[in-house]
Design a protein around this motif. Structure first.
Motif, PDB file in Angstrom:
ATOM      1  N   ASN A 351       0.835  -1.201   0.000  1.00  0.00           N
ATOM      2  CA  ASN A 351       0.000   0.000   0.000  1.00  0.00           C
ATOM      3  C   ASN A 351       0.869   1.250   0.000  1.00  0.00           C
ATOM      4  OD1 ASN A 351      -2.300  -1.553   0.123  1.00  0.00           O
ATOM      5  ND2 ASN A 351      -2.887  -0.948   2.195  1.00  0.00           N
ATOM      6  N   ARG A 352       1.849   1.266   0.902  1.00  0.00           N
ATOM      7  CA  ARG A 352       2.690   2.459   1.020  1.00  0.00           C
ATOM      8  C   ARG A 352       3.556   2.642  -0.218  1.00  0.00           C
ATOM      9  NH1 ARG A 352       6.430   3.328   6.298  1.00  0.00           N
ATOM     10  NH2 ARG A 352       7.702   1.744   5.267  1.00  0.00           N
ATOM     11  N   ALA A 353       4.074   1.539  -0.756  1.00  0.00           N
ATOM     12  CA  ALA A 353       4.886   1.642  -1.969  1.00  0.00           C
ATOM     13  C   ALA A 353       4.067   2.230  -3.116  1.00  0.00           C
ATOM     14  CB  ALA A 353       5.428   0.268  -2.355  1.00  0.00           C
ATOM     15  N   GLU A 354       2.823   1.758  -3.277  1.00  0.00           N
ATOM     16  CA  GLU A 354       1.976   2.285  -4.343  1.00  0.00           C
ATOM     17  C   GLU A 354       1.743   3.785  -4.165  1.00  0.00           C
ATOM     18  OE1 GLU A 354      -2.582   1.855  -6.080  1.00  0.00           O
ATOM     19  OE2 GLU A 354      -1.698   0.167  -4.985  1.00  0.00           O
ATOM     20  N   ALA A 355       1.466   4.198  -2.941  1.00  0.00           N
ATOM     21  CA  ALA A 355       1.249   5.624  -2.681  1.00  0.00           C
ATOM     22  C   ALA A 355       2.514   6.430  -2.969  1.00  0.00           C
ATOM     23  CB  ALA A 355       0.792   5.819  -1.239  1.00  0.00           C
ATOM     24  N   TYR A 356       3.673   5.925  -2.543  1.00  0.00           N
ATOM     25  CA  TYR A 356       4.931   6.611  -2.828  1.00  0.00           C
ATOM     26  C   TYR A 356       5.154   6.753  -4.333  1.00  0.00           C
ATOM     27  CZ  TYR A 356       7.045   6.636   1.894  1.00  0.00           C
ATOM     28  OH  TYR A 356       7.354   6.898   3.204  1.00  0.00           O
ATOM     29  N   ILE A 357       4.837   5.710  -5.089  1.00  0.00           N
ATOM     30  CA  ILE A 357       5.042   5.754  -6.543  1.00  0.00           C
ATOM     31  C   ILE A 357       4.208   6.866  -7.163  1.00  0.00           C
ATOM     32  CG2 ILE A 357       4.645   4.480  -8.691  1.00  0.00           C
ATOM     33  CD1 ILE A 357       5.302   1.908  -6.995  1.00  0.00           C
ATOM     34  N   HIS A 358       2.976   7.006  -6.733  1.00  0.00           N
ATOM     35  CA  HIS A 358       2.127   8.058  -7.293  1.00  0.00           C
ATOM     36  C   HIS A 358       2.610   9.444  -6.869  1.00  0.00           C
ATOM     37  CE1 HIS A 358      -1.049   5.815  -9.361  1.00  0.00           C
ATOM     38  NE2 HIS A 358      -0.839   4.872  -8.461  1.00  0.00           N
ATOM     39  N   LEU A 359       3.129   9.560  -5.663  1.00  0.00           N
ATOM     40  CA  LEU A 359       3.710  10.839  -5.254  1.00  0.00           C
ATOM     41  C   LEU A 359       4.947  11.164  -6.091  1.00  0.00           C
ATOM     42  CD1 LEU A 359       3.347  10.542  -1.365  1.00  0.00           C
ATOM     43  CD2 LEU A 359       2.083  12.084  -2.883  1.00  0.00           C
ATOM     44  N   TYR A 360       5.746  10.149  -6.369  1.00  0.00           N
ATOM     45  CA  TYR A 360       6.914  10.308  -7.239  1.00  0.00           C
ATOM     46  C   TYR A 360       6.470  10.744  -8.631  1.00  0.00           C
ATOM     47  CZ  TYR A 360      10.877   8.624 -10.107  1.00  0.00           C
ATOM     48  OH  TYR A 360      11.905   8.504 -11.011  1.00  0.00           O
ATOM     49  N   GLN A 361       5.398  10.131  -9.124  1.00  0.00           N
ATOM     50  CA  GLN A 361       4.878  10.466 -10.444  1.00  0.00           C
ATOM     51  C   GLN A 361       4.382  11.917 -10.492  1.00  0.00           C
ATOM     52  OE1 GLN A 361       1.593   7.900 -11.737  1.00  0.00           O
ATOM     53  NE2 GLN A 361       2.591   7.684 -13.719  1.00  0.00           N
ATOM     54  N   GLN A 362       3.949  12.425  -9.346  1.00  0.00           N
ATOM     55  CA  GLN A 362       3.467  13.801  -9.265  1.00  0.00           C
ATOM     56  C   GLN A 362       4.591  14.809  -9.040  1.00  0.00           C
ATOM     57  OE1 GLN A 362       0.510  13.679  -6.161  1.00  0.00           O
ATOM     58  NE2 GLN A 362      -0.967  12.526  -7.394  1.00  0.00           N
ATOM     59  N   GLY A 363       5.833  14.339  -8.987  1.00  0.00           N
ATOM     60  CA  GLY A 363       6.957  15.252  -8.888  1.00  0.00           C
ATOM     61  C   GLY A 363       7.713  15.231  -7.582  1.00  0.00           C
ATOM     62  N   ASN A 364       7.315  14.366  -6.666  1.00  0.00           N
ATOM     63  CA  ASN A 364       8.026  14.254  -5.387  1.00  0.00           C
ATOM     64  C   ASN A 364       9.182  13.267  -5.565  1.00  0.00           C
ATOM     65  OD1 ASN A 364       8.908  13.643  -2.789  1.00  0.00           O
ATOM     66  ND2 ASN A 364       6.863  13.719  -1.893  1.00  0.00           N
ATOM     67  N   GLY A 365      10.367  13.805  -5.832  1.00  0.00           N
ATOM     68  CA  GLY A 365      11.505  12.949  -6.117  1.00  0.00           C
ATOM     69  C   GLY A 365      11.910  12.058  -4.967  1.00  0.00           C
ATOM     70  N   ALA A 366      11.739  12.538  -3.722  1.00  0.00           N
ATOM     71  CA  ALA A 366      12.122  11.740  -2.556  1.00  0.00           C
ATOM     72  C   ALA A 366      11.245  10.506  -2.398  1.00  0.00           C
ATOM     73  CB  ALA A 366      12.046  12.606  -1.302  1.00  0.00           C
ATOM     74  N   ALA A 367      10.032  10.554  -2.937  1.00  0.00           N
ATOM     75  CA  ALA A 367       9.112   9.422  -2.791  1.00  0.00           C
ATOM     76  C   ALA A 367       9.609   8.189  -3.526  1.00  0.00           C
ATOM     77  CB  ALA A 367       7.720   9.809  -3.281  1.00  0.00           C
ATOM     78  N   MET A 368      10.430   8.380  -4.581  1.00  0.00           N
ATOM     79  CA  MET A 368      10.965   7.216  -5.291  1.00  0.00           C
ATOM     80  C   MET A 368      11.768   6.333  -4.345  1.00  0.00           C
ATOM     81  SD  MET A 368      13.645   6.900  -8.494  1.00  0.00           S
ATOM     82  CE  MET A 368      15.061   7.283  -7.458  1.00  0.00           C
ATOM     83  N   GLN A 369      12.564   6.956  -3.476  1.00  0.00           N
ATOM     84  CA  GLN A 369      13.374   6.182  -2.555  1.00  0.00           C
ATOM     85  C   GLN A 369      12.498   5.414  -1.581  1.00  0.00           C
ATOM     86  OE1 GLN A 369      16.586   5.723  -2.870  1.00  0.00           O
ATOM     87  NE2 GLN A 369      16.589   4.278  -1.146  1.00  0.00           N
ATOM     88  N   GLY A 370      11.418   6.034  -1.120  1.00  0.00           N
ATOM     89  CA  GLY A 370      10.504   5.334  -0.234  1.00  0.00           C
ATOM     90  C   GLY A 370       9.878   4.129  -0.902  1.00  0.00           C
ATOM     91  N   ALA A 371       9.486   4.280  -2.179  1.00  0.00           N
ATOM     92  CA  ALA A 371       8.902   3.158  -2.927  1.00  0.00           C
ATOM     93  C   ALA A 371       9.913   2.032  -3.095  1.00  0.00           C
ATOM     94  CB  ALA A 371       8.398   3.636  -4.281  1.00  0.00           C
ATOM     95  N   LEU A 372      11.141   2.378  -3.460  1.00  0.00           N
ATOM     96  CA  LEU A 372      12.171   1.360  -3.640  1.00  0.00           C
ATOM     97  C   LEU A 372      12.465   0.633  -2.335  1.00  0.00           C
ATOM     98  CD1 LEU A 372      14.654   3.231  -6.002  1.00  0.00           C
ATOM     99  CD2 LEU A 372      13.436   1.107  -6.528  1.00  0.00           C
ATOM    100  N   GLU A 373      12.548   1.369  -1.249  1.00  0.00           N
ATOM    101  CA  GLU A 373      12.823   0.736   0.047  1.00  0.00           C
ATOM    102  C   GLU A 373      11.714  -0.243   0.429  1.00  0.00           C
ATOM    103  OE1 GLU A 373      13.402   3.863   2.847  1.00  0.00           O
ATOM    104  OE2 GLU A 373      15.386   4.426   2.058  1.00  0.00           O
ATOM    105  N   ASP A 374      10.464   0.165   0.240  1.00  0.00           N
ATOM    106  CA  ASP A 374       9.356  -0.723   0.608  1.00  0.00           C
ATOM    107  C   ASP A 374       9.298  -1.956  -0.287  1.00  0.00           C
ATOM    108  OD1 ASP A 374       8.522   0.727   2.769  1.00  0.00           O
ATOM    109  OD2 ASP A 374       6.884   1.748   1.732  1.00  0.00           O
TER     110      ASP A 374
END
Length: 480
Positions: A351-374
């Motif tokens: 769930n959290r990885a999916e949310a991070y990916i969409h935040l990354y897609q919206q321009g939040n570069g730091a969210a990519m790292q959160g998605a990868l970690e999860d």
């Protein structure tokens, strides 16, 4: 007044399996203490007496037809209409004498909601400490939120549907009082349903916050309520809140199991499988789903699903009875009978990885790292000799997350709802008749009306204000 409400609840629940309020007069049961309300919630509010969702596993692309190994009963054959997305499947089940508990989800969810309403409406005047009342109220609100969340995802368009507006789309009837209205009520919108769901679950979390202790697999606690919230906000595409509540849950949830080393105690009838109460990741067991697919059923896992598992994926021998039995691909998650529906730690990471990916897609570069970690942390607990990934585009990460979600939660009543969220794609099912005498391919079209289940005729008759969903035309299928 409480006696009157309870008498009404008894009538409403007369078809349920549990006898806690069944066939009793108002004078025989008058709750006065908080403990009595807790017992009422345990007996009539939690969905342990019937299958929570015996339908949606038969609708997704995770299953397909296979040759029956024995003569099918009329009840088993009746599943052809559900499997082929026919709007008249309720009547087919009734004609085949399939028990109502195996397909009448609409009525049963409202029965559980009524029990929750009785508690929410009357608990405050009961005899007990405020702390005791807060916990029982939090459980009742969590359950009502979950049941409405499930109802609106069965009988209404997805909240995130890009072609329609949840503020005008018909949702479900919101019944928030324990009184029974003879005249009925019209459907609230999808947005109104979600507003109530969010208010209930966030109020429940607030009440639980003063006592966060775990109450076992059979009762919702602070951790379980936060888990529901992460699920709700994921469906609403409120990515920040989905991350927030998944993170809160993970602070208290069990650790992920390292599946390569996990030992299933019995490959034919396990007691510690991934959907058991004893599996180390289990947070809450919220009921049972459709019957486990086995040799006498008319469907099996689809080749499309099973082809996703490679030899390094430990789920191949922990979630399946035997990968060599490809003709059946019988799943091992619960062993046999009715499968449990459990909320467990793995969902929170995805769930959290999916949310991070969409935040990354919206321009939040730091969210990519959160998605990868999860995703890497999750996969490191599912694969043998896993090599972490260090980068990826938003689309690549999204495809990876969706595939892991599908492999992790097959036959757990997630896939149908996920397909709705993913845009309601076209699907195919092939029904194989007795002894493989013939087979027929059925197609569910993209954005097909059946992605929103029809409301049962019985509910429409009982409530003249209830609006039926658009019905799909009868599917003839193509003979193969």
């Amino acid at each position: 007044m409480i006696k009157y409400f309870l008498a009404g609840c008894s009538v409403l629940m007369c078809t349920a399996c549990n006898n806690f309020l069944k066939e009793v007069s108002a004078d025989e049961f008058e709750p006065k203490t908080t403990e009595t309300f807790r017992e009422l919630l345990n007996g009539e509010g939690y969905c342990f007496s019937i299958a929570l969702d015996p339908l949606t596993n038969f609708l997704s692309d995770d299953i397909d037809g296979h040759v029956p190994s024995m003569t099918l009963s009329s009840a088993q054959t009746a599943y052809r209409d559900l499997f082929s997305w026919q709007s008249g499947f309720y009547r087919t089940f009734e004609d085949a004498d399939v028990p109502e508990k195996d397909f009448m989800l609409y009525q049963y969810f409202y029965q559980y909601i009524m029990a929750a309403n009785i508690i929410i409406e009357n608990l405050e005047d009961s005899l007990g400490t405020q702390e005791e009342k807060d916990i029982v109220m939090a459980e009742a609100l969590s359950l009502r939120a979950f049941y409405y969340f499930y109802l609106v995802n069965l009988f209404a368009l997805p909240y995130n549907d890009p072609q329609t507006d949840p503020h005008t789309n018909p949702g479900v009837v919101l019944t928030l009082k324990s009184e029974i209205l003879d005249e009925g009520k019209p459907r609230n919108t999808v947005a109104q349903a979600y507003e109530r769901i969010v208010e209930d679950i966030e109020t429940a979390i607030s009440l639980f916050s003063n006592d966060k202790k775990d109450r076992g697999w059979h009762r919702i606690s602070y951790t379980g309520a936060c888990h529901i919230a992460s699920w709700i906000f994921l469906y609403m595409e409120n990515w920040e809140k989905a991350v927030h509540y998944a993170s809160l849950t993970l602070e208290r949830a069990p650790e992920l199991v390292y599946l390569p080393d996990y030992v299933i105690d019995n490959i034919y009838s396990p007691t510690n499988g991934p959907l058991s109460r004893t599996f180390p990741e289990t947070i809450f067991n919220c009921g049972t789903g459709a019957a486990t697919l086995n040799f006498i059923t008319v469907v099996s896992l689809s080749s499309d699903l099973t082809a996703l598992f490679d030899e390094n994926d430990s789920r191949l021998d922990k979630y399946f009875m035997s990968p060599s039995w490809a003709v059946y691909q019988q799943e091992l998650k619960t062993g046999g009978g009715s499968g449990n529906i459990c909320w467990r730690t793995s969902e929170l990471y995805l769930n959290r990885a999916e949310a991070y990916i969409h935040l990354y897609q919206q321009g939040n570069g730091a969210a990519m790292q959160g998605a990868l970690e999860d995703l890497n942390h999750f996969c490191a607990h599912r694969y043998i000799d896993y090599t972490p990934r260090n980068s990826g585009s938003a689309d690549e990460l999204k495809a990876w997350c969706r595939e892991e979600r599908r492999k992790e939660f097959f036959l757990e009543c997630h896939r149908w709802f996920d397909l709705r969220r993913y845009g309601m794609p076209s699907l195919e099912h092939t029904w194989i008749d007795q002894n493989a005498a013939s087979s027929t391919r059925f197609t569910l079209l993209e954005r097909d009306p059946f992605y929103v289940l029809p409301i049962p005729d019985q509910a429409l008759q009982n409530n003249p204000y209830l609006e039926q969903n658009p019905l799909a035309s009868a599917r003839e299928g193509i003979a193969l």
